[in-house]
Write a protein that holds these residues in place. Sequence first.
Motif, mmCIF file in Angstrom:
data_model
loop_
_atom_site.group_PDB
_atom_site.id
_atom_site.type_symbol
_atom_site.label_atom_id
_atom_site.label_comp_id
_atom_site.label_asym_id
_atom_site.label_seq_id
_atom_site.Cartn_x
_atom_site.Cartn_y
_atom_site.Cartn_z
ATOM 1 N N MET A 143 0.815 -1.193 0.000
ATOM 2 C CA MET A 143 0.000 0.000 0.000
ATOM 3 C C MET A 143 0.865 1.267 0.000
ATOM 4 O O MET A 143 0.574 2.221 -0.711
ATOM 5 C CB MET A 143 -0.923 -0.046 1.228
ATOM 6 C CG MET A 143 -1.882 1.091 1.295
ATOM 7 S SD MET A 143 -3.078 0.978 -0.041
ATOM 8 C CE MET A 143 -4.238 2.185 0.458
ATOM 9 N N LYS A 144 1.936 1.238 0.815
ATOM 10 C CA LYS A 144 2.822 2.400 0.884
ATOM 11 C C LYS A 144 3.484 2.657 -0.469
ATOM 12 O O LYS A 144 3.608 3.811 -0.902
ATOM 13 C CB LYS A 144 3.888 2.191 1.958
ATOM 14 C CG LYS A 144 4.837 3.352 2.080
ATOM 15 C CD LYS A 144 5.954 3.071 3.069
ATOM 16 C CE LYS A 144 6.952 4.212 3.025
ATOM 17 N NZ LYS A 144 8.160 3.911 3.758
ATOM 18 N N ASN A 145 3.894 1.600 -1.146
ATOM 19 C CA ASN A 145 4.527 1.752 -2.461
ATOM 20 C C ASN A 145 3.556 2.332 -3.491
ATOM 21 O O ASN A 145 3.959 3.126 -4.344
ATOM 22 C CB ASN A 145 5.081 0.418 -2.956
ATOM 23 C CG ASN A 145 6.321 0.001 -2.195
ATOM 24 O OD1 ASN A 145 6.992 0.825 -1.588
ATOM 25 N ND2 ASN A 145 6.614 -1.285 -2.220
ATOM 26 N N THR A 146 2.295 1.932 -3.410
ATOM 27 C CA THR A 146 1.290 2.451 -4.347
ATOM 28 C C THR A 146 1.056 3.940 -4.126
ATOM 29 O O THR A 146 1.028 4.718 -5.084
ATOM 30 C CB THR A 146 -0.039 1.679 -4.181
ATOM 31 O OG1 THR A 146 0.213 0.279 -4.342
ATOM 32 C CG2 THR A 146 -1.063 2.138 -5.192
ATOM 33 N N PHE A 167 4.095 5.820 -5.316
ATOM 34 C CA PHE A 167 4.147 5.914 -6.769
ATOM 35 C C PHE A 167 3.147 6.940 -7.307
ATOM 36 O O PHE A 167 3.475 7.715 -8.208
ATOM 37 C CB PHE A 167 3.890 4.550 -7.426
ATOM 38 C CG PHE A 167 3.880 4.625 -8.918
ATOM 39 C CD1 PHE A 167 5.065 4.763 -9.623
ATOM 40 C CD2 PHE A 167 2.688 4.609 -9.632
ATOM 41 C CE1 PHE A 167 5.064 4.863 -11.008
ATOM 42 C CE2 PHE A 167 2.675 4.703 -11.010
ATOM 43 C CZ PHE A 167 3.868 4.831 -11.704
ATOM 44 N N ILE A 168 1.941 6.953 -6.756
ATOM 45 C CA ILE A 168 0.925 7.905 -7.225
ATOM 46 C C ILE A 168 1.365 9.334 -6.958
ATOM 47 O O ILE A 168 1.246 10.204 -7.830
ATOM 48 C CB ILE A 168 -0.447 7.600 -6.571
ATOM 49 C CG1 ILE A 168 -0.993 6.284 -7.113
ATOM 50 C CG2 ILE A 168 -1.435 8.736 -6.809
ATOM 51 C CD1 ILE A 168 -2.215 5.764 -6.397
ATOM 52 N N PHE A 177 3.558 14.329 -9.161
ATOM 53 C CA PHE A 177 4.634 15.311 -9.066
ATOM 54 C C PHE A 177 5.384 15.404 -10.392
ATOM 55 O O PHE A 177 5.608 16.486 -10.932
ATOM 56 C CB PHE A 177 5.587 14.913 -7.932
ATOM 57 C CG PHE A 177 6.695 15.882 -7.675
ATOM 58 C CD1 PHE A 177 6.568 16.842 -6.695
ATOM 59 C CD2 PHE A 177 7.891 15.815 -8.379
ATOM 60 C CE1 PHE A 177 7.606 17.735 -6.423
ATOM 61 C CE2 PHE A 177 8.922 16.692 -8.131
ATOM 62 C CZ PHE A 177 8.775 17.659 -7.144
ATOM 63 N N GLY A 178 5.766 14.255 -10.916
ATOM 64 C CA GLY A 178 6.498 14.223 -12.183
ATOM 65 C C GLY A 178 5.676 14.769 -13.340
ATOM 66 O O GLY A 178 6.191 15.512 -14.176
ATOM 67 N N PHE A 188 11.694 11.459 -12.054
ATOM 68 C CA PHE A 188 10.975 11.377 -10.780
ATOM 69 C C PHE A 188 9.901 10.295 -10.813
ATOM 70 O O PHE A 188 9.620 9.666 -9.792
ATOM 71 C CB PHE A 188 10.341 12.737 -10.464
ATOM 72 C CG PHE A 188 10.148 12.998 -9.004
ATOM 73 C CD1 PHE A 188 11.122 13.641 -8.272
ATOM 74 C CD2 PHE A 188 8.985 12.611 -8.353
ATOM 75 C CE1 PHE A 188 10.950 13.894 -6.914
ATOM 76 C CE2 PHE A 188 8.803 12.858 -7.017
ATOM 77 C CZ PHE A 188 9.788 13.500 -6.283
ATOM 78 N N ILE A 189 9.299 10.079 -11.965
ATOM 79 C CA ILE A 189 8.226 9.080 -12.076
ATOM 80 C C ILE A 189 8.779 7.661 -12.001
ATOM 81 O O ILE A 189 8.187 6.784 -11.367
ATOM 82 C CB ILE A 189 7.441 9.291 -13.391
ATOM 83 C CG1 ILE A 189 6.652 10.599 -13.326
ATOM 84 C CG2 ILE A 189 6.505 8.115 -13.667
ATOM 85 C CD1 ILE A 189 6.014 11.016 -14.631
#
Length: 127
Positions: A1-4, A7-8, A13-14, A67-68
């Motif tokens: 969940m933290k990784n998702t 990433f979002i 941001f990117g 960044f993405i």
Amino acid sequence: MKNTINFIICLLFGLMFMNAGLNKFFNYMPVPDDLPESMLKVMEAFLTIRWILPLVGIIEIIGGILFIIPKTRALGAIVIFPIMVGILLTHIVNAPSGLPIAAILFIINIWIMFENKDKYLQLINKA
């Protein structure tokens, strides 16, 4: 969940920086009518120095792409950081109405840099 979630946030941001960079070349976002006079003078100065907006645009596009991508996110955070400092200072001095968004983006950039501190320390320790 933290990784998702991570990433979002990094994707948004990117994409914001890629959009800002592309706008410097194609000028598709209208300038707000209620811009402070000091901000108009800053923009006029940037237009007088013809090479600075394309340079900033290229850095924003490259930094946003980096960044993405999770593997290059640490590099993207470093590439975007000087631009982000300029954005934050511009909003502090000339256009305080945009300060909340600039501050949030600055915090995201610092957060990603903190999360990747081990990658940066490897560069310092090997020198």
